[in-house]
Design an enzyme around this catalytic site. Structure first.
Site, mmCIF file in Angstrom:
data_model
loop_
_atom_site.group_PDB
_atom_site.id
_atom_site.type_symbol
_atom_site.label_atom_id
_atom_site.label_comp_id
_atom_site.label_asym_id
_atom_site.label_seq_id
_atom_site.Cartn_x
_atom_site.Cartn_y
_atom_site.Cartn_z
ATOM 1 N N ARG A 93 -73.898 56.576 55.307
ATOM 2 C CA ARG A 93 -72.909 57.144 54.386
ATOM 3 C C ARG A 93 -71.546 57.116 55.072
ATOM 4 O O ARG A 93 -71.444 57.181 56.299
ATOM 5 C CB ARG A 93 -73.280 58.581 54.031
ATOM 6 C CG ARG A 93 -72.365 59.194 52.967
ATOM 7 C CD ARG A 93 -72.576 60.693 52.799
ATOM 8 N NE ARG A 93 -71.627 61.222 51.813
ATOM 9 C CZ ARG A 93 -71.401 62.513 51.602
ATOM 10 N NH1 ARG A 93 -72.047 63.433 52.319
ATOM 11 N NH2 ARG A 93 -70.523 62.900 50.701
ATOM 12 N N HIS A 94 -70.499 57.019 54.273
ATOM 13 C CA HIS A 94 -69.144 57.080 54.811
ATOM 14 C C HIS A 94 -68.906 58.418 55.511
ATOM 15 O O HIS A 94 -69.676 59.368 55.368
ATOM 16 C CB HIS A 94 -68.120 56.903 53.681
ATOM 17 C CG HIS A 94 -68.280 57.929 52.584
ATOM 18 N ND1 HIS A 94 -67.871 59.240 52.712
ATOM 19 C CD2 HIS A 94 -68.832 57.833 51.348
ATOM 20 C CE1 HIS A 94 -68.138 59.899 51.617
ATOM 21 N NE2 HIS A 94 -68.737 59.080 50.763
ATOM 22 N N ARG A 128 -64.407 62.912 53.907
ATOM 23 C CA ARG A 128 -63.383 62.442 52.962
ATOM 24 C C ARG A 128 -62.741 63.613 52.244
ATOM 25 O O ARG A 128 -63.239 64.749 52.283
ATOM 26 C CB ARG A 128 -64.005 61.508 51.926
ATOM 27 C CG ARG A 128 -65.135 62.147 51.144
ATOM 28 C CD ARG A 128 -65.338 61.478 49.795
ATOM 29 N NE ARG A 128 -66.551 61.931 49.114
ATOM 30 C CZ ARG A 128 -66.676 63.069 48.452
ATOM 31 N NH1 ARG A 128 -65.653 63.928 48.408
ATOM 32 N NH2 ARG A 128 -67.812 63.386 47.842
ATOM 33 N N ARG A 140 -63.084 54.368 51.324
ATOM 34 C CA ARG A 140 -63.700 55.198 52.365
ATOM 35 C C ARG A 140 -64.892 54.516 53.030
ATOM 36 O O ARG A 140 -65.170 54.750 54.204
ATOM 37 C CB ARG A 140 -64.091 56.560 51.800
ATOM 38 C CG ARG A 140 -65.046 56.539 50.626
ATOM 39 C CD ARG A 140 -65.298 57.960 50.111
ATOM 40 N NE ARG A 140 -66.140 58.009 48.925
ATOM 41 C CZ ARG A 140 -65.682 57.915 47.678
ATOM 42 N NH1 ARG A 140 -64.386 57.763 47.462
ATOM 43 N NH2 ARG A 140 -66.511 57.990 46.656
#
Length: 427
Positions: A43-44, A47, A111
């Site tokens: 996962r990024h 954010r 992202r």
């Protein structure tokens, strides 16, 4: 002299023994288990929220790069993950970047693209000839992507898919979903009133949890109604929304239409590596989202019921235990301070034989995704039914006519014939 001569007489024997030992060690080394391929899905990083609610005092201007963007915290998280992967696969991956051994793909979202780049900065800091600027401890490494409208591998749920939408309608009628709605009706209405949302529901309330989570992590003030109990309840509903997307009912059928698509690609990559047709690739990395990990882990039936945190990483490792004998191991890294913990596909052991691993997962792999996604059209069904009725009526009339003709033929007197009287007159 005698002692010296005696020692010399044993030297050829010792040479043979040492040589045999070296040969044996070489054979054992050749037959030792070897890591052949690593696939990671992550996962990024941290954010900003993807939106704000109407009454939120913190609108887009509160975030340096706006909504849905990777923060500096997220950049560091992925640099750390890159460093962790570098340490874990030391001796397997080259110390310096080699384009032949790694492939990285990301969704076409800022992202995730930036997370992949930060991750690679930690995984492959430039050394020697790869340093193009002594003031920059970084080098450009390709990250592949496809347009968002064409993404059918990493962004879930994959739409349009009529069959999946039909399954979601059925899920809304399930006892668990109905009870969850009833139990939280007043709570959701309270949240709607406090936030100003007109379409707040069991399926959309997760966004409020996300907004408040992001704001709290970045030391922005929360509204007075967002008490610890409210935040905990919102978090619970957020986790439920992931299960709604990919489970609750018909989990395997949903998996065939969603996470199974990614499972199929990972199996394809692993099989290619086992058959030496992967062009020397050692690491395949997919930079994606929490829904990606949710869909993947629900398809694998290893989902723990919780949203994957930022920079969480699901790892697949292919090992060759002996020539032609392969196993697959899975790990999940969801805390940067802890080493990855092992995951096991139900029905197998942790070091799962490749054939068994493939066999168990075939249940969630669609042979023809486009075909499985389709529903029969009601209008088409009506047309077919009408056509069958018309054909049936025509066939019935033909049978009736045939019976009438046969009946008339049988109704004529037996032996009756018309005989010409020309001969009698002549006689």
């Amino acid at each position: 002299m005698a002692g010296k001569s005696g020692a010399g007489s044993f030297s050829p024997l010792w040479t043979v023994v040492l040589l045999l030992g070296q040969i044996l060690a070489a054979v054992q080394l050749a037959q030792a288990r070897q890591l052949r391929l690593v696939t990671v899905v992550y996962r990024h990083g941290d954010r900003s929220p993807v939106r704000a609610y109407p009454k939120d005092v913190h609108q887009e201007s509160a975030w340096p790069q706006g909504f849905g963007q990777l923060t500096q915290v997220g950049m560091r998280q992925h640099w750390d993950l890159g460093q962790a992967l570098r340490a874990r696969y030391k001796g397997f991956l080259n110390e310096s970047y080699d384009r032949h051994e790694i492939y990285v793909r990301s969704t076409d979202v800022d992202r995730t693209l930036m997370s992949a780049e930060a991750n690679l900065a930690g995984l492959y800091p430039p050394e020697g000839s790869q340093v193009f600027n002594p003031n920059i401890s970084w080098q450009p490494i390709p990250v592949h992507t496809v347009p968002d409208s064409e993404e059918r591998l990493l962004k879930f749920p994959i739409l349009p898919c009529p069959k999946y939408l039909k399954l979601q309608e059925e899920t809304r009628k399930s006892p668990e979903y109905v009870n969850k709605t009833t139990d939280n009706m007043n709570f959701i209405q309270m949240v709607a009133n406090e936030t100003g949302l007109s379409d707040c529901s069991l399926e959309s309330v997760w966004s409020i949890s996300d907004i408040l989570f992001c704001e709290s992590k970045h030391n922005l003030s929360l509204p007075s109604w967002a008490t610890p109990d409210v935040l905990a309840r919102l978090s619970n509903l957020k986790d439920f929304s992931f299960r709604f997307l990919f489970g609750i009912i018909e989990q395997k059928q949903k998996a065939r239409l969603q996470g199974g698509v990614l499972v199929a690609q990972i199996l394809k990559n692993i099989t290619a590596a086992a058959h030496n047709t992967s062009s020397g690739l050692k690491l395949i990395a997919y930079s994606a989202h929490d829904t990606t990990l949710g869909a993947l882990q629900m398809a694998l039936d290893v989902y723990n019921g919780k949203q994957a945190p930022y920079a969480a990483c699901h790892i697949f490792e292919l090992y060759e235990e002996s020539p032609g004998n392969f196993t697959v191991e899975m790990y999940f890294r969801n805390e940067s301070a802890q080493p990855p913990f092992s995951l096991t596909v139900p029905g197998c052991v942790h070091s799962c034989p490749l054939e068994k691993f493939q066999s168990l997962l075939q249940l969630v792999v669609a042979e023809d995704w486009e075909k499985e996604c389709q529903l029969s059209s009601p209008s088409r069904d009506t047309e077919v039914i009408i056509g069958l009725v018309v054909c049936g009526c025509i066939l019935f009339l033909l049978v009736v006519l045939l019976l009438i003709v046969l009946f008339r033929q049988k109704s004529q007197p037996i032996g009756y014939q018309h005989v010409s009287d020309v001969g009698e007159e002549q006689s």
